[in-house]
Design an enzyme around this catalytic site. Structure first.
Site, mmCIF file in Angstrom:
data_model
loop_
_atom_site.group_PDB
_atom_site.id
_atom_site.type_symbol
_atom_site.label_atom_id
_atom_site.label_comp_id
_atom_site.label_asym_id
_atom_site.label_seq_id
_atom_site.Cartn_x
_atom_site.Cartn_y
_atom_site.Cartn_z
ATOM 1 N N ARG A 219 0.864 -1.186 0.000
ATOM 2 C CA ARG A 219 0.000 0.000 0.000
ATOM 3 C C ARG A 219 0.900 1.236 0.000
ATOM 4 O O ARG A 219 2.060 1.152 0.431
ATOM 5 C CB ARG A 219 -0.861 0.030 1.262
ATOM 6 C CG ARG A 219 -1.837 -1.114 1.347
ATOM 7 C CD ARG A 219 -2.501 -1.145 2.722
ATOM 8 N NE ARG A 219 -3.356 -2.311 2.839
ATOM 9 C CZ ARG A 219 -3.666 -2.900 3.989
ATOM 10 N NH1 ARG A 219 -3.200 -2.427 5.122
ATOM 11 N NH2 ARG A 219 -4.448 -3.958 4.004
ATOM 12 N N ARG B 151 -10.363 3.746 5.836
ATOM 13 C CA ARG B 151 -8.913 3.543 5.682
ATOM 14 C C ARG B 151 -8.485 3.695 4.229
ATOM 15 O O ARG B 151 -7.327 3.993 3.939
ATOM 16 C CB ARG B 151 -8.524 2.156 6.234
ATOM 17 C CG ARG B 151 -7.038 1.995 6.459
ATOM 18 C CD ARG B 151 -6.698 0.692 7.154
ATOM 19 N NE ARG B 151 -6.875 -0.458 6.266
ATOM 20 C CZ ARG B 151 -6.672 -1.728 6.626
ATOM 21 N NH1 ARG B 151 -6.276 -2.001 7.846
ATOM 22 N NH2 ARG B 151 -6.869 -2.713 5.763
ATOM 23 N N ARG C 245 -12.660 -9.207 3.004
ATOM 24 C CA ARG C 245 -12.226 -9.006 4.392
ATOM 25 C C ARG C 245 -13.406 -9.079 5.359
ATOM 26 O O ARG C 245 -13.276 -9.595 6.468
ATOM 27 C CB ARG C 245 -11.484 -7.667 4.525
ATOM 28 C CG ARG C 245 -10.030 -7.769 4.115
ATOM 29 C CD ARG C 245 -9.395 -6.409 3.961
ATOM 30 N NE ARG C 245 -7.937 -6.478 4.126
ATOM 31 C CZ ARG C 245 -7.103 -7.001 3.251
ATOM 32 N NH1 ARG C 245 -7.565 -7.521 2.130
ATOM 33 N NH2 ARG C 245 -5.801 -7.031 3.478
HETATM 34 N N1 GDP Z 1 -1.176 -16.355 9.110
HETATM 35 C C1 GDP Z 1 -0.632 -15.158 8.895
HETATM 36 N N2 GDP Z 1 -1.420 -14.091 8.764
HETATM 37 C C2 GDP Z 1 -0.810 -12.892 8.551
HETATM 38 C C3 GDP Z 1 0.585 -12.741 8.489
HETATM 39 N N3 GDP Z 1 0.868 -11.435 8.277
HETATM 40 C C4 GDP Z 1 -0.314 -10.788 8.252
HETATM 41 N N4 GDP Z 1 -1.333 -11.654 8.405
HETATM 42 C C5 GDP Z 1 -2.773 -11.380 8.471
HETATM 43 O O1 GDP Z 1 -3.258 -11.170 7.165
HETATM 44 C C6 GDP Z 1 -4.411 -10.356 7.238
HETATM 45 C C7 GDP Z 1 -4.360 -9.276 6.181
HETATM 46 O O2 GDP Z 1 -3.286 -8.414 6.432
HETATM 47 P P1 GDP Z 1 -3.118 -7.083 5.561
HETATM 48 O O3 GDP Z 1 -3.206 -7.418 4.122
HETATM 49 O O4 GDP Z 1 -1.885 -6.392 6.023
HETATM 50 O O5 GDP Z 1 -4.440 -6.238 5.877
HETATM 51 P P2 GDP Z 1 -4.933 -5.485 7.195
HETATM 52 O O6 GDP Z 1 -4.829 -6.441 8.350
HETATM 53 O O7 GDP Z 1 -6.325 -5.111 6.865
HETATM 54 O O8 GDP Z 1 -4.026 -4.291 7.364
HETATM 55 C C8 GDP Z 1 -4.481 -9.825 8.663
HETATM 56 O O9 GDP Z 1 -5.456 -10.573 9.364
HETATM 57 C C9 GDP Z 1 -3.115 -10.115 9.228
HETATM 58 O O10 GDP Z 1 -3.154 -10.370 10.623
HETATM 59 C C10 GDP Z 1 1.384 -13.917 8.627
HETATM 60 O O11 GDP Z 1 2.599 -13.910 8.587
HETATM 61 N N5 GDP Z 1 0.719 -15.080 8.833
HETATM 62 N N1 ADP Z 2 -10.511 2.701 18.291
HETATM 63 C C1 ADP Z 2 -10.589 3.167 17.044
HETATM 64 N N2 ADP Z 2 -11.522 4.069 16.724
HETATM 65 C C2 ADP Z 2 -11.626 4.552 15.475
HETATM 66 N N3 ADP Z 2 -10.838 4.181 14.435
HETATM 67 C C3 ADP Z 2 -9.884 3.282 14.693
HETATM 68 C C4 ADP Z 2 -9.698 2.716 15.999
HETATM 69 N N4 ADP Z 2 -8.679 1.842 15.955
HETATM 70 C C5 ADP Z 2 -8.241 1.848 14.674
HETATM 71 N N5 ADP Z 2 -8.948 2.709 13.903
HETATM 72 C C6 ADP Z 2 -8.805 2.973 12.464
HETATM 73 O O1 ADP Z 2 -9.390 1.850 11.805
HETATM 74 C C7 ADP Z 2 -8.631 1.492 10.641
HETATM 75 C C8 ADP Z 2 -8.205 0.026 10.764
HETATM 76 O O2 ADP Z 2 -7.187 -0.087 11.760
HETATM 77 P P1 ADP Z 2 -5.865 -0.935 11.491
HETATM 78 O O3 ADP Z 2 -4.961 -0.680 12.642
HETATM 79 O O4 ADP Z 2 -5.342 -0.657 10.128
HETATM 80 O O5 ADP Z 2 -6.468 -2.414 11.560
HETATM 81 P P2 ADP Z 2 -5.821 -3.835 11.277
HETATM 82 O O6 ADP Z 2 -4.328 -3.685 11.402
HETATM 83 O O7 ADP Z 2 -6.390 -4.713 12.334
HETATM 84 O O8 ADP Z 2 -6.259 -4.227 9.905
HETATM 85 C C9 ADP Z 2 -7.471 2.462 10.539
HETATM 86 O O9 ADP Z 2 -7.782 3.476 9.605
HETATM 87 C C10 ADP Z 2 -7.346 3.020 11.967
HETATM 88 O O10 ADP Z 2 -6.854 4.336 11.971
#
Ligand code: GDP
Ligand code: ADP
Length: 198
Positions: free
Chosen positions: A44, A137, A148
């Site tokens: 991203r 986001r 998702r």
């Molecule tokens: N099993 C596994 N899941 C992962 C790993 N790295 C990231 N993920 C999971 O993959 C999912 C998607 O991650 P990402 O594409 O970064 O999207 P985001 O979580 O929405 O920011 C999330 O649930 C992460 O926790 C990994 O090394 N192993």
């Molecule tokens: N407590 C909260 N209240 C409002 N927005 C939040 C909160 N926690 C996270 N966010 C926002 O929600 C979105 C998803 O959070 P993120 O940390 O990227 O989630 P994940 O890593 O679990 O995918 C981001 O844009 C973040 O800034």
């Protein structure tokens, strides 16, 4: 001596795992280290290769998996994700608490290893709020957002399994969620700080 216990942060995409772990890494710079996963998804804007993820092709990743270089790996929303042995070792070599951000399949697979982490699930207050956060986001296409959300519903169901997680944090108010996270980690943080003094 065995190093500090790692920490697994899991929970639906958009629940707030990265937000919470970035706060931890900032507030306790030398105490925690992030396990940099491999993924086949596109970076991203702002994501840095080698810091947020190791961005690789499916072929490269499969080759390393076949060579036995991964602790766990899973398919999520059309892409591969995985934790390499090297990712965890790099953090443990610094005597830092290793944080893994992995999905629920990863949690189940890590349970079969001897990593012995603290398992935490970060969850949204509701699916509607999760959808709003994911939309706001602005990282997802409509297709990947829907994937998702489907995965999120499954995650929230599977997470109800008794004993799967040591703690479930409902991330409604961010500061409150962060306090709960720090509280469960306090003992490990103290131990790590103490070990630095000796
Ligand atoms: N099993 C596994 N899941 C992962 C790993 N790295 C990231 N993920 C999971 O993959 C999912 C998607 O991650 P990402 O594409 O970064 O999207 P985001 O979580 O929405 O920011 C999330 O649930 C992460 O926790 C990994 O090394 N192993
Ligand atoms: N407590 C909260 N209240 C409002 N927005 C939040 C909160 N926690 C996270 N966010 C926002 O929600 C979105 C998803 O959070 P993120 O940390 O990227 O989630 P994940 O890593 O679990 O995918 C981001 O844009 C973040 O800034």
């Amino acid at each position: 001596m065995q190093g500090p216990r790692p920490v697994v942060l899991s929970g639906p995409s958009g629940a707030g795992k990265s937000t919470l772990l970035k706060k931890l890494l900032k507030d306790y710079e030398n105490i925690f280290g992030f396990s940099v996963s491999h993924t086949t998804r596109q970076p991203r804007p702002g994501e840095v290769n080698g810091k947020d993820y190791h961005f690789v092709t499916r072929e490269e990743m499969q080759k390393e998996i076949d060579a036995g270089e991964f602790i766990e790996h899973a398919e999520f929303s059309g892409n591969m994700y995985g934790t390499s042995k090297g990712a965890v070792q790099a953090v443990q070599a610094q005597n830092q608490i290793c944080i893994l951000d992995i999905d629920i399949q990863g949690v189940k697979n890590i349970k079969r290893t001897d990593l012995n982490p603290i398992y935490i699930s970060v969850q949204p207050p509701s699916i509607d709020i999760l959808e709003k956060r994911l939309r706001d986001r602005k990282t997802e296409t409509e297709e990947s957002l829907l994937k998702r959300l489907t995965a999120a519903r499954i995650d929230l169901e599977l997470s109800k399994e008794p004993g799967l997680f040591d703690l479930v944090i409902i991330n409604d108010d961010l500061e409150k969620a962060y306090s709960e996270l720090k509280e469960i980690l306090l003992e490990e943080i103290k131990k790590t700080q103490e070990s630095r003094k000796s």
